[in-house]
Design a protein around this motif. Sequence first.
Motif, PDB file in Angstrom:
ATOM      1  N   GLY A 165       0.793  -1.228   0.000  1.00  0.00           N
ATOM      2  CA  GLY A 165       0.000   0.000   0.000  1.00  0.00           C
ATOM      3  C   GLY A 165       0.826   1.278   0.000  1.00  0.00           C
ATOM      4  O   GLY A 165       0.339   2.325  -0.441  1.00  0.00           O
ATOM      5  N   ASP A 166       2.065   1.215   0.469  1.00  0.00           N
ATOM      6  CA  ASP A 166       2.883   2.435   0.525  1.00  0.00           C
ATOM      7  C   ASP A 166       3.818   2.592  -0.668  1.00  0.00           C
ATOM      8  O   ASP A 166       4.603   3.539  -0.717  1.00  0.00           O
ATOM      9  N   VAL A 167       3.757   1.674  -1.593  1.00  0.00           N
ATOM     10  CA  VAL A 167       4.663   1.755  -2.754  1.00  0.00           C
ATOM     11  C   VAL A 167       4.084   2.735  -3.766  1.00  0.00           C
ATOM     12  O   VAL A 167       2.946   2.574  -4.217  1.00  0.00           O
TER      13      VAL A 167
ATOM     14  N   PHE B 225      21.421  -6.358  -4.496  1.00  0.00           N
ATOM     15  CA  PHE B 225      21.413  -7.418  -3.473  1.00  0.00           C
ATOM     16  C   PHE B 225      21.174  -6.871  -2.076  1.00  0.00           C
ATOM     17  O   PHE B 225      21.005  -7.624  -1.133  1.00  0.00           O
ATOM     18  N   TRP B 226      21.193  -5.560  -1.939  1.00  0.00           N
ATOM     19  CA  TRP B 226      20.712  -4.940  -0.709  1.00  0.00           C
ATOM     20  C   TRP B 226      19.424  -4.199  -1.034  1.00  0.00           C
ATOM     21  O   TRP B 226      19.415  -3.349  -1.923  1.00  0.00           O
ATOM     22  N   ALA B 227      18.361  -4.480  -0.300  1.00  0.00           N
ATOM     23  CA  ALA B 227      17.196  -3.604  -0.371  1.00  0.00           C
ATOM     24  C   ALA B 227      17.524  -2.372   0.461  1.00  0.00           C
ATOM     25  O   ALA B 227      18.076  -2.500   1.553  1.00  0.00           O
ATOM     26  N   SER B 228      17.238  -1.186  -0.076  1.00  0.00           N
ATOM     27  CA  SER B 228      17.599   0.054   0.612  1.00  0.00           C
ATOM     28  C   SER B 228      16.497   1.082   0.415  1.00  0.00           C
ATOM     29  O   SER B 228      15.840   1.109  -0.629  1.00  0.00           O
TER      30      SER B 228
ATOM     31  N   PRO C 269      11.780  -6.001  -0.266  1.00  0.00           N
ATOM     32  CA  PRO C 269      11.459  -4.974   0.729  1.00  0.00           C
ATOM     33  C   PRO C 269      11.853  -3.588   0.213  1.00  0.00           C
ATOM     34  O   PRO C 269      12.667  -3.470  -0.711  1.00  0.00           O
ATOM     35  N   LEU C 270      11.312  -2.539   0.810  1.00  0.00           N
ATOM     36  CA  LEU C 270      11.675  -1.150   0.476  1.00  0.00           C
ATOM     37  C   LEU C 270      11.683  -0.955  -1.042  1.00  0.00           C
ATOM     38  O   LEU C 270      12.619  -0.415  -1.630  1.00  0.00           O
ATOM     39  N   ALA C 271      10.586  -1.430  -1.670  1.00  0.00           N
ATOM     40  CA  ALA C 271      10.567  -1.552  -3.137  1.00  0.00           C
ATOM     41  C   ALA C 271      10.818  -0.228  -3.852  1.00  0.00           C
ATOM     42  O   ALA C 271      11.546  -0.183  -4.851  1.00  0.00           O
ATOM     43  N   ASP C 272      10.237   0.857  -3.343  1.00  0.00           N
ATOM     44  CA  ASP C 272      10.445   2.145  -4.016  1.00  0.00           C
ATOM     45  C   ASP C 272      11.915   2.544  -4.038  1.00  0.00           C
ATOM     46  O   ASP C 272      12.392   3.140  -5.009  1.00  0.00           O
TER      47      ASP C 272
END
Lengths: 362, 362
Positions: A92-94, A107-110, A144-147
């Motif tokens: 919902g927040d993306v 390879f790091w979600a940030s 995670p932290l897709a945006d």
Amino acid sequence: MYWRYTLRQKLPQKEPGWLPGSMRGAILYSPGDVRVQERPDPRIEQPTDAIIRVSAACVCGSDLWPYRGIQPVHQPSPMGHEYVGVVEEVGGDVKNLTKGQFVVGSFWASDNTCENCRAGYQSACLHRVGMGSLGSQAEYLRVPLADGTLVATPEMPPADLIPSYLAASDVLGTGWFAAVAAEAGPGKTVAVVGDGAVGLLGVLAARQLGAERIIAMSRHADRQKLALEFGATDIVTERGDEGIARIKEMTGGIGAHSVIEAVGTQESMMQAIRSTRPGGNVGFVGVSHDVSLDGMDLFWSLVKLQGGPAPVRRFLPHLMDLIGNRVIEPGKVFDLDLPLERAAEGYQAMDERRAVKALLRP
Amino acid sequence: MYWRYTLRQKLPQKEPGWLPGSMRGAILYSPGDVRVQERPDPRIEQPTDAIIRVSAACVCGSDLWPYRGIQPVHQPSPMGHEYVGVVEEVGGDVKNLTKGQFVVGSFWASDNTCENCRAGYQSACLHRVGMGSLGSQAEYLRVPLADGTLVATPEMPPADLIPSYLAASDVLGTGWFAAVAAEAGPGKTVAVVGDGAVGLLGVLAARQLGAERIIAMSRHADRQKLALEFGATDIVTERGDEGIARIKEMTGGIGAHSVIEAVGTQESMMQAIRSTRPGGNVGFVGVSHDVSLDGMDLFWSLVKLQGGPAPVRRFLPHLMDLIGNRVIEPGKVFDLDLPLERAAEGYQAMDERRAVKALLRP
């Protein structure tokens, strides 16, 4: 590339997203034993998550550590941290992604908004999540932290560009960071220690950054050939002290301006530092296992040293442009292309050094 | 500052310039035993040499190593590598200096024309000569490669500027290099590990380079005071893990942009690295005795690291301008001013930490 080393220890015993499901994914059971089997479908857990349908994933040099038993395997573990795919669902927040977009992530979600991210060090994001714990060698992947993490292409790319976009997810971005850390650029002589995928793409990066002379250190004919295709101007087959002597001989006795270290052993680190002239730069991205640098050696070398887990996200938009416009073709590092179901063969070929890098298609 | 460590072993058993003569100079006989006595007058040995009459010399932190017996004293050794003086005689190939000029030189004699010199790394000059082997704590001093090494003032400076010019010969140039290596500058928060003369002048350098916030790490009231005079905005008295925690607390949890390391121990190096944010810079000029950096620590820190023997010659013209125009007063680090004959007292006071730095006047 190398998130796994420290992160593994911090993971929950069971990934919360694991539910009974039917997607296929690679699991490492014990050293040498990779199986593709049913894994629970990932689902949105945080409103900042996205789920992607994986178009391609691959086997990383760092995946070989647990595969070889150098790093312990305490439990069956989902594998893979490199990925490209199509957005299937967003939380919902993306805000910046929609279903159907083709995306690349690191390879790091940030979050790409914290102070470290804004400074270009997304691999030190204050809220980073290592993607390896989620296992990209599978049909679907939670990001995670897709945006902050994912970058979309303007349109669905043609099939032949998929390997290059996949390379951008780690090995290209890592080689690029090494070249930037080594301050490769116009007028510079750059030496590259390591002829794996990262070293080879360090050659490509140095070329794109405008380096004048690029010396690839390799003793394998197929890798030498690829290094030359990527822009190397010279090949040096010697290593260790002989390799250092050779680099000095080629640089008026004082060493290269910039050296990329893409192996991570004591020998390769010292080879890199000693091949660099005073005031020159070493960019090291090989994970420095069992490496110990003597203070006096470093002191007297007068070199500038920077390395670590590459902030691939910093470079992704630019790298994806270069790929989309067919300026570079980093996907050439994949010399083995397998359906996901045959992941075990990919691991084995890389373990036996029959392949530089194996691509896996779900 | 730190040439002695590696150079001493390479020196000839007897300096060729030693002839019977009558000048006075400091000689270290054994740990704790410094005597001022007759030494042979130096003479021109190479056409690129100059002889200067020493106006002032001083005792360096690194002179304390043999004085304390940490570094062996195999034979009576002339001491001192910091100096300002007046040109007395020049060799036939010296073009830019004439008798009577007031000059400052660094602790490395350098040709200032080789590729390393031209790149600004005169401390790695391909023809460098360590001045410590010649012993500047004396009435006269032979300076090799005089055209490359010495920088003259426009006119004979007033007496009160002598200490500041002398500081430029080593401690100021070394602190300045550390600040440059740490990329101190506008908008940056700089932390300084070490409150000796070099650390204090690192504070001054950071201020001149435009740093926004300068945190001096010191637990000595007199040194704190000098740090504040030189431009420190904050004082931190904690060290080790507590010091790191304090720096992080002051920088939004992520560490300073730039850290100057001016001690050279394992603890101080780790304190510096761990106080630096990802992508930040550590400039280390403390000689890294018995320091060993773990590869993984450095890898995960993502800091940029540069240090070594400072190329003071690079900065000398600028520093001498700042001193001549009374913009900076680095000479304040001298808190003990002695005639050369009382050199032993200077060593003792520094050894017992009763003095920051002792100036010696022949």
